[in-house]
Design a protein around this motif. Structure first.
Motif, PDB file in Angstrom:
ATOM      1  N   SER A  35       0.833  -1.207   0.000  1.00  0.00           N
ATOM      2  CA  SER A  35       0.000   0.000   0.000  1.00  0.00           C
ATOM      3  C   SER A  35       0.863   1.251   0.000  1.00  0.00           C
ATOM      4  O   SER A  35       0.606   2.212  -0.729  1.00  0.00           O
ATOM      5  CB  SER A  35      -0.924   0.006   1.227  1.00  0.00           C
ATOM      6  N   SER A  36       1.906   1.230   0.838  1.00  0.00           N
ATOM      7  CA  SER A  36       2.795   2.389   0.937  1.00  0.00           C
ATOM      8  C   SER A  36       3.500   2.674  -0.382  1.00  0.00           C
ATOM      9  O   SER A  36       3.772   3.835  -0.717  1.00  0.00           O
ATOM     10  CB  SER A  36       3.829   2.163   2.038  1.00  0.00           C
ATOM     11  N   SER A  37       3.790   1.613  -1.152  1.00  0.00           N
ATOM     12  CA  SER A  37       4.526   1.798  -2.408  1.00  0.00           C
ATOM     13  C   SER A  37       3.738   2.601  -3.433  1.00  0.00           C
ATOM     14  O   SER A  37       4.314   3.165  -4.367  1.00  0.00           O
ATOM     15  CB  SER A  37       4.913   0.440  -2.999  1.00  0.00           C
ATOM     16  N   ILE A  38       2.395   2.663  -3.276  1.00  0.00           N
ATOM     17  CA  ILE A  38       1.568   3.441  -4.212  1.00  0.00           C
ATOM     18  C   ILE A  38       0.805   4.547  -3.466  1.00  0.00           C
ATOM     19  O   ILE A  38      -0.182   5.075  -3.970  1.00  0.00           O
ATOM     20  CB  ILE A  38       0.570   2.535  -4.973  1.00  0.00           C
ATOM     21  N   ASN A  39       1.291   4.830  -2.248  1.00  0.00           N
ATOM     22  CA  ASN A  39       0.703   5.921  -1.437  1.00  0.00           C
ATOM     23  C   ASN A  39      -0.783   5.726  -1.156  1.00  0.00           C
ATOM     24  O   ASN A  39      -1.578   6.673  -1.219  1.00  0.00           O
ATOM     25  CB  ASN A  39       0.925   7.276  -2.125  1.00  0.00           C
ATOM     26  N   VAL A  40      -1.161   4.485  -0.859  1.00  0.00           N
ATOM     27  CA  VAL A  40      -2.537   4.163  -0.502  1.00  0.00           C
ATOM     28  C   VAL A  40      -2.613   3.943   1.012  1.00  0.00           C
ATOM     29  O   VAL A  40      -1.737   3.306   1.594  1.00  0.00           O
ATOM     30  CB  VAL A  40      -3.026   2.903  -1.249  1.00  0.00           C
ATOM     31  N   SER A  45     -10.287  -1.690   4.206  1.00  0.00           N
ATOM     32  CA  SER A  45     -11.085  -1.567   2.980  1.00  0.00           C
ATOM     33  C   SER A  45     -10.194  -1.610   1.735  1.00  0.00           C
ATOM     34  O   SER A  45     -10.560  -2.202   0.708  1.00  0.00           O
ATOM     35  CB  SER A  45     -11.884  -0.263   3.006  1.00  0.00           C
ATOM     36  N   ASN A  46      -9.021  -0.989   1.826  1.00  0.00           N
ATOM     37  CA  ASN A  46      -8.090  -1.006   0.695  1.00  0.00           C
ATOM     38  C   ASN A  46      -7.445  -2.372   0.530  1.00  0.00           C
ATOM     39  O   ASN A  46      -7.146  -2.802  -0.591  1.00  0.00           O
ATOM     40  CB  ASN A  46      -7.020   0.067   0.884  1.00  0.00           C
ATOM     41  N   LEU A  50      -7.796  -4.825  -3.227  1.00  0.00           N
ATOM     42  CA  LEU A  50      -6.813  -5.402  -4.150  1.00  0.00           C
ATOM     43  C   LEU A  50      -7.194  -6.814  -4.586  1.00  0.00           C
ATOM     44  O   LEU A  50      -7.240  -7.095  -5.791  1.00  0.00           O
ATOM     45  CB  LEU A  50      -5.419  -5.376  -3.542  1.00  0.00           C
ATOM     46  N   PRO A  51      -7.465  -7.766  -3.663  1.00  0.00           N
ATOM     47  CA  PRO A  51      -7.876  -9.094  -4.137  1.00  0.00           C
ATOM     48  C   PRO A  51      -9.180  -9.068  -4.917  1.00  0.00           C
ATOM     49  O   PRO A  51      -9.389  -9.880  -5.824  1.00  0.00           O
ATOM     50  CB  PRO A  51      -7.999  -9.919  -2.845  1.00  0.00           C
TER      51      PRO A  51
END
Length: 233
Positions: A35-40, A45-46, A50-51
């Protein structure tokens, strides 16, 4: 079908040539890093989004969609890592009797033995409860060690693990497998005494995450990226 027969059938299915293991049920730590790698935002909920994106399952249980598509669903059962008492350099062991602790430097024999024993007990507990264990000891490739050191450590780790679960050990990745994994182990392929499937996670998800960026309007674009990666792998 009794539990024993079901375990054998599931293990054989996992090792079907042409199929891979898609690792999407990851720990909160790993999901947080993705999540951090795309600033999410690191939010449940996030993590579910993804799945849902990967499996195309909005509003429908993942397991139902997977079964309908001929996919055997699995689940990650560990509780994360804790520091190993008596270890060195902050080495860890995995709670929940699952997984082998990873360390960017050479692991001590204490850490190898402790985790091999825990991984063996995890496998037994899974089988006793009707689950096929994914027995996955590994040496991470993002440490400072070169390929020869990684191969040497892989042999040491695999040898310790299989000595815990099987009476014999069969003597870089394929060389280490030839040295350590008995032919009785299912789901390993190629010019070997076993079939060799692949477990993929970040390999397929990296470009998907970059295309998605946590935005609903990017879902179709991200799914297209995921499908493209699946086809080339």
């Amino acid at each position: 079908m009794n539990v024993s027969d079901e375990l054998i059938a599931d293990a054989a299915y996992i090792g079907t040539p042409g199929k891979v293991i898609l690792a999407t049920d990851e720990s909160t730590g790993t999901i947080g890093k993705r999540s951090s790698s795309i600033n999410v935002e690191k939010a449940e909920s996030n993590w579910r989004a993804l799945p849902e994106l990967l499996l195309c399952t909005p509003g429908k249980p993942f397991v139902e969609v997977l079964k309908e598509g001929g996919v055997l669903p699995g689940i990650k059962v560990d509780k994360g890592t804790i520091e190993l008492a008596g270890g060195t350099n902050g080495e860890t062991t995995t709670q929940g009797l699952d997984g082998l602790a990873q360390c960017p430097t050479e692991p001590s024999q204490l850490a190898i033995n402790e985790n091999a024993n825990g991984l063996a007990r995890y496998a037994i507990i899974c089988q006793e409860n009707g689950l096929v264990p994914i027995f996955e000891p590994e040496i991470l490739v993002d440490g400072p060690q070169d390929i020869e050191k990684s191969a040497d450590l892989t042999v040491r780790v695999l040898s310790a693990c299989y000595k815990q679960v099987l009476p014999e050990v069969v003597l870089s990745t394929l060389r280490a497998l030839h040295r350590t994994i008995p032919a009785a182990v299912p789901a390993l392929k190629g010019k070997n005494p076993w079939t060799l499937p692949f477990s993929v996670g970040s390999t397929l998800q990296s470009s998907t995450l970059k295309a998605w960026l946590g935005k609903e309007e990017n879902i179709l674009k991200a799914q297209a990226a995921f499908l493209a990666r699946c086809k080339v792998n």
